[in-house]
Scaffold this active site. Structure first.
Site, short mmCIF file in Angstrom:
data_model
loop_
_atom_site.label_atom_id
_atom_site.label_comp_id
_atom_site.label_asym_id
_atom_site.label_seq_id
_atom_site.Cartn_x
_atom_site.Cartn_y
_atom_site.Cartn_z
N ARG A 134 0.89 -1.17 -0.10
CA ARG A 134 -0.20 -0.14 -0.03
C ARG A 134 1.09 1.18 -0.05
O ARG A 134 2.12 1.28 0.69
CB ARG A 134 -0.89 -0.10 1.32
N ASP B 180 4.13 0.12 -6.96
CA ASP B 180 2.83 -0.47 -7.75
C ASP B 180 1.63 0.33 -7.14
O ASP B 180 0.44 0.39 -7.26
CB ASP B 180 2.43 -2.03 -7.82
N GLU C 205 -2.41 7.93 -4.02
CA GLU C 205 -2.92 7.48 -5.60
C GLU C 205 -4.39 7.60 -5.73
O GLU C 205 -5.09 7.60 -6.79
CB GLU C 205 -2.62 5.84 -5.57
N HIS D 198 -1.41 0.50 -9.54
CA HIS D 198 -2.02 -0.63 -8.85
C HIS D 198 -2.56 -1.58 -9.84
O HIS D 198 -3.64 -1.85 -9.80
CB HIS D 198 -2.94 0.25 -8.17
P1 NAI Z 1 -1.68 -11.62 4.04
O1 NAI Z 1 -2.78 -11.23 5.38
O2 NAI Z 1 -1.70 -12.86 3.62
O3 NAI Z 1 -0.15 -11.33 4.85
C1 NAI Z 1 0.25 -10.14 5.49
C2 NAI Z 1 1.61 -10.35 6.41
O4 NAI Z 1 1.97 -9.16 6.64
C3 NAI Z 1 1.24 -11.22 7.51
O5 NAI Z 1 1.76 -12.56 7.52
C4 NAI Z 1 1.44 -10.53 8.82
O6 NAI Z 1 1.64 -10.89 9.73
C5 NAI Z 1 2.34 -9.25 8.04
N1 NAI Z 1 2.63 -8.05 8.74
C6 NAI Z 1 1.71 -7.60 9.62
N2 NAI Z 1 2.55 -6.40 10.04
C7 NAI Z 1 3.59 -6.51 9.79
C8 NAI Z 1 4.68 -5.66 9.87
N3 NAI Z 1 4.92 -4.48 10.63
N4 NAI Z 1 5.84 -6.21 9.46
C9 NAI Z 1 5.89 -7.23 8.84
N5 NAI Z 1 4.95 -7.87 8.42
C10 NAI Z 1 3.95 -7.47 8.98
O7 NAI Z 1 -1.85 -10.44 3.14
P2 NAI Z 1 -1.38 -10.67 1.55
O8 NAI Z 1 -2.51 -11.34 0.57
O9 NAI Z 1 -0.16 -11.37 1.42
O10 NAI Z 1 -1.27 -9.20 0.95
C11 NAI Z 1 -0.23 -8.36 1.78
C12 NAI Z 1 -0.78 -6.87 1.07
O11 NAI Z 1 -0.50 -6.84 -0.17
C13 NAI Z 1 -2.33 -6.39 1.41
O12 NAI Z 1 -2.57 -6.07 2.88
C14 NAI Z 1 -2.53 -5.54 0.58
O13 NAI Z 1 -2.38 -4.24 1.09
C15 NAI Z 1 -1.56 -5.41 -0.55
N6 NAI Z 1 -1.99 -6.05 -1.81
C16 NAI Z 1 -1.96 -5.48 -3.03
C17 NAI Z 1 -2.18 -5.64 -4.33
C18 NAI Z 1 -2.08 -4.92 -5.56
O14 NAI Z 1 -2.49 -4.92 -6.38
N7 NAI Z 1 -0.68 -4.22 -5.46
C19 NAI Z 1 -3.24 -6.65 -4.18
C20 NAI Z 1 -3.39 -7.48 -3.17
C21 NAI Z 1 -2.75 -6.82 -2.09
#
Ligand code: NAI
Length: 331
Positions: A235, A259, A264, A296
């Protein structure tokens, strides 16, 4: 049932039309975003379907409640743009699509990094102009380098495994470390400071929550290896853009692939070509030869769009039939 659909793009209509197997849903597709100012357009809708840059703050949610909306379906994973507590208070359920395709985003992060490192974005324009010079196009081998993955959820894990495939050493930081996965994937968990100090490439895969706002700031950027690359497909607000620009100007960073961008909302997903860009920080970022920005599009694969539509429609039909929502999607 009536579903008000916001920030609609042609690819949304296509994927939802392909996935919809029910005449039970009457779609009201809107091209504008859902914000407190546009919330009255949900009048008479049972549900709203929103994306990453719709703004569902407490005021917007109150208006949705008054309009009779019973469900907010996010057609994305991140939900930082929805005041979930306010929705709970208003008796409106919220669902999202937590895992439509982690590969789509992880592969885009790697594609951005490889383009940036091997200067494909610059080579592409040069060659089209019949400039076949290779000067200033030198990159580095990924093999043997150290990659730092911040956040090892679904996407971070997929990205880590791709980088292991290149023969890179992968360091990871996550407060909820999955040590069994790390052992199998040959990934080493470490503290954030060490990850920043030792990584040639740092890739962000964590959610935006109050504690992670501006996780990358002047202090953390100073810890990064001189010449390191930073990738953000998480994000925009994970990075303090002002500090990022300063680190690029001093040439402390070797490259930045984004991205997502802090401001944005209102820019990304829109065709603003030919217009004057009012955002000075984005304008500055776009002038650096070693910055690559996409708007994005990490989620934008056929597989991911299909899965987003399938899960969203499944939850809408559950609302219609009075069945519980898919457990992993409910917030
Ligand atoms: P997820 O929920 O599977 O994994 C997120 C991980 O981040 C978890 O393991 C959590 O423990 C960890 N985390 C939380 N706080 C943290 C910190 N301070 N330092 C390090 N790690 C921390 O989520 P997923 O599916 O892997 O997605 C991650 C992020 O990617 C989403 O929250 C979303 O913001 C972003 N995203 C971007 C997209 C795009 O089109 N560019 C599309 C989908 C998601």
């Amino acid at each position: 049932m009536v579903v008000s659909f916001y920030d609609t793009k042609p690819y949304d209509r296509e994927s939802f039309a392909e996935a919809a197997q029910s005449e039970k849903i009457e779609w009201r597709f809107h091209e504008f975003r859902l914000t407190p100012d546009t919330a009255t357009t949900a009048d008479g809708a049972d549900a709203v379907c929103v994306f990453v840059n719709d703004r569902l703050d407490a005021g917007c949610i109150q208006a949705l409640g008054e309009a009779g909306v019973k469900l907010i379906t996010l057609r994305c994973a991140g939900h930082n743009n929805v005041d979930v507590e306010a929705a709970r208070g208003a008796g409106i359920a919220v669902t999202r699509v937590p895992a439509y395709s982690p590969h789509a985003v992880a592969e885009h992060a790697v594609a951005l990094f490889l383009s940036l490192n091997r200067k494909i974005h610059r080579a592409y324009s040069r060659v089209r102009d019949h400039n076949f010079s290779l000067n200033r196009l030198v990159g580095f081998d990924v093999f043997g380098k150290t990659i730092g993955i911040v956040g090892t959820g679904r996407i971070g894990k997929a990205a880590a495994q791709i980088f292991r495939g290149f023969g890179a050493r992968v360091l990871a930081f996550d407060p909820a470390a999955d040590t069994e996965w790390a052992r199998e994937a040959d990934v080493e968990y470490t503290e954030m400071d060490r990850l920043l100090r030792e990584s040639d490439v740092v890739s962000l895969h964590l959610p935006l929550v109050p504690e992670t706002l501006h996780l990358v700031n002047a202090d953390t950027l100073a810890l990064m290896k001189p010449g390191a690359h930073l990738i953000n497909t998480g994000r925009g607000k994970l990075i303090d853009t002002t500090a990022l620009i300063a680190a690029l100007k001093t040439e402390h960073l070797g490259g930045v692939a984004l991205d997502v961008y802090e401001e944005e909302e209102g820019l990304f997903f829109e065709d603003l070509s030919g217009l004057i860009l009012q955002d000075d920080e984005l304008s500055r970022l776009l002038t650096f030869p070693n910055v690559l920005v996409t708007a994005h599009q990490g989620f934008l694969t056929r597989e991911a769009l299909g899965e987003i539509a399938r899960v969203t429609i499944d939850n809408l039909l559950r609302l219609e039939d009075g069945r519980p929502f898919l457990e992993e999607t409910a917030l």
